[in-house]
Design an enzyme around this catalytic site. Structure first.
Site, short mmCIF file in Angstrom:
data_model
loop_
_atom_site.label_atom_id
_atom_site.label_comp_id
_atom_site.label_asym_id
_atom_site.label_seq_id
_atom_site.Cartn_x
_atom_site.Cartn_y
_atom_site.Cartn_z
N SER A 141 0.84 -1.19 0.00
CA SER A 141 0.00 0.00 0.00
C SER A 141 0.87 1.23 0.00
O SER A 141 2.06 1.18 0.36
CB SER A 141 -0.90 0.01 1.24
OG SER A 141 -1.59 1.23 1.37
N TYR A 154 -3.75 -1.36 10.30
CA TYR A 154 -3.72 -1.67 8.86
C TYR A 154 -2.42 -1.19 8.23
O TYR A 154 -1.75 -1.96 7.51
CB TYR A 154 -4.90 -1.01 8.16
CG TYR A 154 -4.84 -1.13 6.65
CD1 TYR A 154 -5.17 -2.33 6.03
CD2 TYR A 154 -4.43 -0.06 5.86
CE1 TYR A 154 -5.10 -2.45 4.65
CE2 TYR A 154 -4.37 -0.18 4.48
CZ TYR A 154 -4.70 -1.38 3.88
OH TYR A 154 -4.62 -1.50 2.52
#
Length: 293
Positions: A141, A154
């Site tokens: 990410s 996360y």
């Protein structure tokens, strides 16, 4: 010559679904993994209509469960399938202040985003190295190197994915096996809804990348053997800035993006913002729990 096989987790929606389409178009046989069997069947039918020369296998599996990765590996072994490409796409997040979020939910996220990914990588990478052939795409990410308030767990799991992938790249330097980390910016999947982050500044007020854009960049980078893929000019620019900014400044910037939006209903919205909302609503119908950010 028989078509090669790709195994894709989170294959029924978002980035995983778009990657499945790209592999199908290029003649790969598909092993599709997700939690919902009916969605898997529907996706498999779509892919075989897209390219009648391929065949698909579906494996319903919940990667929140500790033994799911082993069951997936055992199933492909039982079927006699050689996995030439592994795509670890499945992932989720949870929005909120860490002191207020649910601990069990966050432990489950670590199981999904890290433990299942490690396990599938271990199982299939061993075979790839033995054959001296294979490719792996890991969904990292843009937040892999951006401490992210309100998405603290996360972002930390994605930092792990990137670090893990970069270490494997070095270990595999003398082989023909490649591992690629895909680092998308915020993408228009159902990630934000599943994370309960649909009221954040980044979701309500910023342009999001489409799953198609991210998948195309990831697919090309994977096939070219790139180490890290950063889709989009905006994403690349932010990455360059993050390399020179201190972590505290990056965290402060992410704090602004991830806090609740101040644009409440009743205030005049631009036509652009309205079209953004409409597009996100439409895409949510296709998006699912495994779209990544």
């Amino acid at each position: 010559m028989e078509n090669k096989h790709v195994l894709i987790t989170g294959a029924t929606s978002g980035i995983g679904y778009e990657l499945a389409r790209l592999f199908a178009k290029d003649g790969y046989n598909l092993v599709l993994v997700a939690r919902n069997e009916e969605n898997l069947k529907h996706t498999a039918q779509e892919m075989e209509r897209l390219n009648s020369a391929i065949h698909t296998h579906i494996i319903p599996a919940d990667l929140f469960e500790k033994d799911a990765a082993q069951k997936i590996y055992d199933k492909t072994t039982q079927l006699g399938i050689t996995i030439n490409v592994l795509v670890n796409d499945a992932g989720q997040g949870e929005w909120g202040r860490f002191i207020k979020t649910d601990l069990e939910r966050e432990i489950a996220l670590v199981q999904l985003n890290i433990v299942s990914l490690i396990s599938l990588t271990k199982f299939y990478l061993r075979e790839m190295v033995e054959r001296n052939e294979g490719k792996i795409l890991q969904l990292a990410s843009s937040v892999s190197k951006a401490p992210s308030p309100y998405l603290s767990v996360y972002a930390a799991t994605k930092a792990f994915v990137l670090s893990f992938t970069e270490a494997l790249i070095e270990e595999l330097e003398d082989t023909e096996v490649t591992v690629t980390a895909l680092r998308p910016e915020a993408t228009d999947t159902d990630f934000f809804h599943k994370a309960k982050a649909e009221n954040t500044v980044i979701y309500k007020e910023e342009d999001l990348y489409t799953p198609e854009e991210v998948a195309e960049a990831g697919y090309k980078g994977l096939m070219d053997g790139e180490n890290v893929v950063i889709p989009g000019f905006k994403n690349k620019t932010q990455h360059a800035m993050n390399t020179i900014m201190p972590d505290s400044a990056i965290a402060a910037n992410m704090h602004k993006k991830m806090e609740s939006s101040t644009k409440e209903n009743g205030r005049e919205q631009s036509s652009h913002a309205a079209s953004q909302r409409e597009r996100k609503t439409i895409n949510t119908e296709r998006a699912g729990v495994n779209g990544d950010y």
